[in-house]
Design a protein around this motif. Structure first.
Motif, PDB file in Angstrom:
ATOM      1  N   THR A  17       0.838  -1.199   0.000  1.00 36.05           N
ATOM      2  CA  THR A  17       0.000   0.000   0.000  1.00 36.05           C
ATOM      3  C   THR A  17       0.872   1.248   0.000  1.00 36.05           C
ATOM      4  O   THR A  17       0.596   2.220  -0.703  1.00 36.05           O
ATOM      5  CB  THR A  17      -0.874   0.042   1.285  1.00 36.05           C
ATOM      6  N   THR A  18       1.946   1.210   0.782  1.00 33.79           N
ATOM      7  CA  THR A  18       2.800   2.380   0.927  1.00 33.79           C
ATOM      8  C   THR A  18       4.061   2.261   0.085  1.00 33.79           C
ATOM      9  O   THR A  18       4.466   3.214  -0.581  1.00 33.79           O
ATOM     10  CB  THR A  18       3.201   2.540   2.415  1.00 33.79           C
ATOM     11  N   HIS A  19       4.692   1.077   0.168  1.00 36.61           N
ATOM     12  CA  HIS A  19       5.915   0.833  -0.596  1.00 36.61           C
ATOM     13  C   HIS A  19       5.792  -0.472  -1.357  1.00 36.61           C
ATOM     14  O   HIS A  19       5.078  -1.368  -0.911  1.00 36.61           O
ATOM     15  CB  HIS A  19       7.107   0.637   0.359  1.00 36.61           C
ATOM     16  N   GLY A 177       0.685  -3.279   7.651  1.00 42.95           N
ATOM     17  CA  GLY A 177       1.312  -2.418   6.643  1.00 42.95           C
ATOM     18  C   GLY A 177       0.671  -1.046   6.640  1.00 42.95           C
ATOM     19  O   GLY A 177       0.092  -0.614   7.640  1.00 42.95           O
ATOM     20  N   GLY A 178       0.744  -0.368   5.490  1.00 39.67           N
ATOM     21  CA  GLY A 178       0.167   0.963   5.392  1.00 39.67           C
ATOM     22  C   GLY A 178      -1.354   0.922   5.383  1.00 39.67           C
ATOM     23  O   GLY A 178      -2.010   1.799   5.921  1.00 39.67           O
ATOM     24  N   GLY A 206      -1.252   1.490   8.899  1.00 37.89           N
ATOM     25  CA  GLY A 206      -0.554   2.679   9.398  1.00 37.89           C
ATOM     26  C   GLY A 206      -1.204   3.990   8.948  1.00 37.89           C
ATOM     27  O   GLY A 206      -1.190   4.979   9.677  1.00 37.89           O
ATOM     28  N   GLU A 207      -1.801   3.974   7.739  1.00 40.78           N
ATOM     29  CA  GLU A 207      -2.440   5.202   7.230  1.00 40.78           C
ATOM     30  C   GLU A 207      -3.587   5.642   8.149  1.00 40.78           C
ATOM     31  O   GLU A 207      -3.856   6.826   8.297  1.00 40.78           O
ATOM     32  CB  GLU A 207      -3.030   4.977   5.825  1.00 40.78           C
ATOM     33  N   LYS A 244       4.324  11.179  13.313  1.00 38.11           N
ATOM     34  CA  LYS A 244       3.927   9.867  13.852  1.00 38.11           C
ATOM     35  C   LYS A 244       5.156   8.972  14.067  1.00 38.11           C
ATOM     36  O   LYS A 244       5.272   8.299  15.075  1.00 38.11           O
ATOM     37  CB  LYS A 244       2.959   9.196  12.857  1.00 38.11           C
ATOM     38  N   CYS A 245       6.072   9.007  13.080  1.00 36.95           N
ATOM     39  CA  CYS A 245       7.239   8.124  13.151  1.00 36.95           C
ATOM     40  C   CYS A 245       8.215   8.568  14.239  1.00 36.95           C
ATOM     41  O   CYS A 245       9.088   7.807  14.627  1.00 36.95           O
ATOM     42  CB  CYS A 245       7.939   8.055  11.793  1.00 36.95           C
ATOM     43  N   GLY A 308       5.798  -5.508   8.303  1.00 38.99           N
ATOM     44  CA  GLY A 308       5.077  -4.301   7.854  1.00 38.99           C
ATOM     45  C   GLY A 308       5.580  -3.076   8.605  1.00 38.99           C
ATOM     46  O   GLY A 308       5.880  -3.143   9.802  1.00 38.99           O
ATOM     47  N   GLY A 309       5.667  -1.964   7.858  1.00 33.81           N
ATOM     48  CA  GLY A 309       6.245  -0.732   8.400  1.00 33.81           C
ATOM     49  C   GLY A 309       5.566  -0.239   9.671  1.00 33.81           C
ATOM     50  O   GLY A 309       6.223   0.293  10.574  1.00 33.81           O
ATOM     51  N   ALA A 310       4.238  -0.431   9.771  1.00 33.63           N
ATOM     52  CA  ALA A 310       3.514   0.135  10.909  1.00 33.63           C
ATOM     53  C   ALA A 310       3.803  -0.616  12.214  1.00 33.63           C
ATOM     54  O   ALA A 310       3.436  -0.132  13.288  1.00 33.63           O
ATOM     55  CB  ALA A 310       2.024   0.163  10.611  1.00 33.63           C
ATOM     56  N   ARG A 312       6.558  -0.734  13.388  1.00 32.39           N
ATOM     57  CA  ARG A 312       7.626   0.037  14.038  1.00 32.39           C
ATOM     58  C   ARG A 312       7.057   0.941  15.127  1.00 32.39           C
ATOM     59  O   ARG A 312       7.810   1.481  15.923  1.00 32.39           O
ATOM     60  CB  ARG A 312       8.336   0.913  13.002  1.00 32.39           C
ATOM     61  N   MET A 313       5.737   1.114  15.144  1.00 28.34           N
ATOM     62  CA  MET A 313       5.142   1.992  16.155  1.00 28.34           C
ATOM     63  C   MET A 313       5.286   1.334  17.521  1.00 28.34           C
ATOM     64  O   MET A 313       4.797   0.211  17.730  1.00 28.34           O
ATOM     65  CB  MET A 313       3.648   2.205  15.865  1.00 28.34           C
ATOM     66  N   ASP A 335      10.237  -4.353   6.436  1.00 31.65           N
ATOM     67  CA  ASP A 335       9.821  -3.787   5.151  1.00 31.65           C
ATOM     68  C   ASP A 335      10.102  -4.703   3.961  1.00 31.65           C
ATOM     69  O   ASP A 335       9.465  -4.577   2.927  1.00 31.65           O
ATOM     70  CB  ASP A 335      10.575  -2.469   4.885  1.00 31.65           C
TER      71      ASP A 335
HETATM   72  P1  AMP Z   1       4.377  -0.852   4.618  1.00 32.26           P
HETATM   73  O1  AMP Z   1       3.110  -0.861   3.784  1.00 32.26           O
HETATM   74  O2  AMP Z   1       4.692  -2.166   5.214  1.00 32.26           O
HETATM   75  O3  AMP Z   1       5.532  -0.207   3.922  1.00 32.26           O
HETATM   76  O4  AMP Z   1       4.049   0.093   5.893  1.00 32.26           O
HETATM   77  C1  AMP Z   1       3.882   1.445   5.732  1.00 32.26           C
HETATM   78  C2  AMP Z   1       3.284   2.042   6.982  1.00 32.26           C
HETATM   79  O5  AMP Z   1       4.231   1.943   8.040  1.00 32.26           O
HETATM   80  C3  AMP Z   1       2.971   3.527   6.801  1.00 32.26           C
HETATM   81  O6  AMP Z   1       1.673   3.797   7.300  1.00 32.26           O
HETATM   82  C4  AMP Z   1       4.027   4.204   7.660  1.00 32.26           C
HETATM   83  O7  AMP Z   1       3.531   5.396   8.254  1.00 32.26           O
HETATM   84  C5  AMP Z   1       4.307   3.168   8.724  1.00 32.26           C
HETATM   85  N1  AMP Z   1       5.644   3.338   9.289  1.00 32.26           N
HETATM   86  C6  AMP Z   1       6.828   3.143   8.683  1.00 32.26           C
HETATM   87  N2  AMP Z   1       7.851   3.445   9.536  1.00 32.26           N
HETATM   88  C7  AMP Z   1       7.282   3.843  10.703  1.00 32.26           C
HETATM   89  C8  AMP Z   1       7.794   4.289  11.980  1.00 32.26           C
HETATM   90  N3  AMP Z   1       9.088   4.394  12.214  1.00 32.26           N
HETATM   91  N4  AMP Z   1       6.892   4.602  12.938  1.00 32.26           N
HETATM   92  C9  AMP Z   1       5.568   4.518  12.711  1.00 32.26           C
HETATM   93  N5  AMP Z   1       5.014   4.095  11.534  1.00 32.26           N
HETATM   94  C10 AMP Z   1       5.861   3.766  10.546  1.00 32.26           C
END
Ligand code: AMP
Length: 562
Positions: A17-19, A177-178, A206-207, A244-245, A308-310, A312-313, A335
């Motif tokens: 969704t994001t990357h 993920g995002g 994450g969005e 947020k990050c 998934g990036g989110a 990391r929260m 990621d």
């Molecule tokens: P992905 O689709 O797996 O790439 O995840 C993307 C989502 O992860 C997005 O909503 C980003 O805002 C979130 N994200 C990536 N890095 C961080 C971080 N360090 N802290 C909070 N959210 C993160």
């Protein structure tokens, strides 16, 4: 050109969704493939440049804040819907936009490998519906890629972990993920990786956490979203994404300038937790369902893996740790795992000898069935044929009867979902079967066969005469007829894609413009100078000078975190 030149192109793609990320199986190992900018993460963002060309990736993401009406992100969330996204005076479907991302990845992989790529394994959220899977296949077709397999994202991540660690037993993969959330419970008894259950929420990622901050911040400032134009909203969302990050136990301050007024918003982790409480609670339901379906309790798990990036929260990590009473495993990059697993799956498909031993079993994450009349009030009920979390490939049969002796045909309507009435589930397809007129109630067997890519075939056999009606559920998207598909091909073929070789320059300009828009005072003046300098260097057409200036300015922007 890289040393993988002679290897067959066993491409694995995480279309996120994001990357998006791509990886390759090469000499017994998975490797990430960099894009035209040398990055392994390509933002899944599309923008229409002023010269009419399409930008994909980092340049497009930078333009989300400066050119929101010509840029679009997170369209994967709408895959399978009829939503269209406007880019300038053109409009695109989610699958067309996904095709543009896939096309950019394909071109980058080909440039890196030095030969064409025709096939890929593409990952999709485990909880993607039949229609969403078909639309993903169509996106690949539009990009000129043949898909050897669609692999569920958490299953791909599990495969990458399995290859790396070679030791896990019962694991829960938590993939946030995002835009989507998936939970998968699986068991490693290498070489077997057995998925027990998948559950998820296609509208949680994450969005949504960024969006919750957006709403809370406007509320605190007593601003109505409608009073901000598209540009201002995009700019604030962009600032909140970075904010947020950075959130931690210390209070963080967001400064935002709009219409000559600078506003500040302060937040720490406990404050964010309050805002996110409803979202964090929603994460629990799929976890509980996946555990229940695999008949396991949290303490039966040997491992928890975050993907998934989110994830990391810290708020998400803490919630998971509290729920399971232990710390999750986070040693590998969340990621890139899915793409690495997809590449490993591509190698399995190609029967690469180094990976041949690995056997992966997956499940159908949702219940599939037909509509049937139940009770005296003719309510249209949902009759499951394949129950959720059944191991695939699977073929299941169930007997049904006509409602009266004179019935001339029966309509087989196929649905997916977990609700007792069809109107609450997702319609997949329908077809009619003529019934023999014998003056008796007719019995018919309906067989569902669900394949490894998550796609369904239906067979109906009449008991009276053994007549068989096979209905191959059209693998083309339900909502898209031949004409619409042709139109998509034509629309994409007619597009001018920004040339790959000048993309680093175009990306830097987009980044500088975004940085200028976001900053004020001295910083803004400095960035304005950089922009002018870079334009001058570009006009000189001296490639060494351009490359040096690019490196220097990208480094300066990284330092400013812009
Ligand atoms: P992905 O689709 O797996 O790439 O995840 C993307 C989502 O992860 C997005 O909503 C980003 O805002 C979130 N994200 C990536 N890095 C961080 C971080 N360090 N802290 C909070 N959210 C993160």
């Amino acid at each position: 050109m890289q040393d993988a030149t002679n290897s067959p192109a066993l491409l694995g793609i995480d279309l996120g969704t994001t990357h998006s990320v791509m990886a390759l199986w090469h000499e017994g190992k998975t490797r990430l493939i960099p894009n035209a900018l040398g990055d392994v993460l390509t933002p899944s963002v599309i923008s229409l440049d002023e010269d009419g060309s399409i930008l994909v990736g980092k340049a497009a993401r930078a333009r989300l804040a400066t050119h929101p009406q010509r840029s679009v992100a997170a369209f994967k969330r709408f895959m399978g819907s009829d939503k269209r996204f406007a880019l300038g005076d053109q409009s695109f479907s989610p699958e067309e936009l996904s095709a543009l991302v896939l096309g950019a990845l394909k071109a980058d992989a080909e440039a890196w490998l030095g030969h064409p790529v025709h096939e890929a394994v593409i990952s999709v959220p485990a909880y993607f519906s039949d229609e969403q899977r078909k639309r993903t296949l169509f996106a690949a077709e539009l990009a000129g890629l043949s898909v050897t397999r669609l692999i569920n994202e958490p299953t791909a991540a599990a495969m990458a972990y399995g290859l790396h660690e070679q030791k896990f037993e019962r694991s829960l993969i938590f993939d946030l993920g995002g835009g989507t959330f998936d939970v998968t419970v699986l068991e490693y008894a290498l070489p077997l990786i057995e998925v027990h259950a998948s559950a998820g929420d296609n509208f949680l990622g994450g969005e949504d956490f960024t969006e919750a901050l957006f709403k809370a911040c406007l509320r605190d400032w007593q601003l109505l979203p409608a009073t901000l134009d598209v540009q201002a909203q995009a700019n604030l969302r962009d600032s909140l994404e970075g904010f947020k990050c950075k959130l931690s136990s210390e209070v963080q301050t967001l400064s935002w300038n709009h219409a000559g007024v600078t506003r500040e918003w302060q937040l720490d982790e406990p404050g964010a937790l309050k805002i996110w409480e409803p979202l964090l609670n929603r994460l629990r339901t799929p976890i509980e369902q996946a555990l229940r379906d695999s008949r396991l309790r949290p303490q039966d798990l040997d491992n928890l893996v975050l993907v998934g990036g989110a994830t990391r929260m810290p708020a998400v990590q803490r919630m998971v740790a509290a729920l399971f009473g232990r710390l999750p495993y986070r040693h590998l990059d969340p990621d890139t795992l899915v793409a690495l697993g997809a590449a490993a799956q591509a190698a399995c498909k190609a029967r690469d000898h180094a990976i041949e031993e690995l056997i992966l079993t997956d499940v159908c994450p949702y219940t599939l069935g037909v509509s049937s009349l139940r009770g005296e009030d003719d309510c249209v009920a949902f009759s499951p044929i394949i129950e959720r979390n059944t191991v695939i490939p699977v073929s299941r049969v169930q007997r049904f009867y006509s409602s009266h002796a004179q019935q001339a045909l029966i309509r087989v309507a196929i649905y997916q979902g977990e609700r007792p009435w069809v109107q609450d589930n997702i319609f997949i397809d329908a077809f009619e079967v003529p019934l023999p007129q014998t003056g008796e109630i007719q019995a018919l067997d309906i067989r569902f066969s669900y394949d490894i890519n998550g796609l369904l075939e239906v067979d109906v056999t009449l008991q009276h005469n053994g007549e068989r009606h096979s209905h191959s559920i059209d693998h083309t998207p339900t909502g898209l007829g031949e004409e619409a598909r042709k139109a998509s091909h034509q629309r994409l073929n007619a597009l001018k894609i920004h040339p790959r070789d000048t993309l680093p320059n175009r990306t830097l300009i987009a980044r500088l413009e975004r940085a200028w828009a976001k900053s004020l005072g001295d910083d803004r003046e400095r960035i304005g100078d950089w922009l002018a300098t870079f334009n001058q260097v570009l006009a000189s057409q001296q490639s060494t000078e351009i490359a040096a200036c690019q490196q220097q300015l990208n480094g300066a922007l990284d330092q400013l975190q812009l």
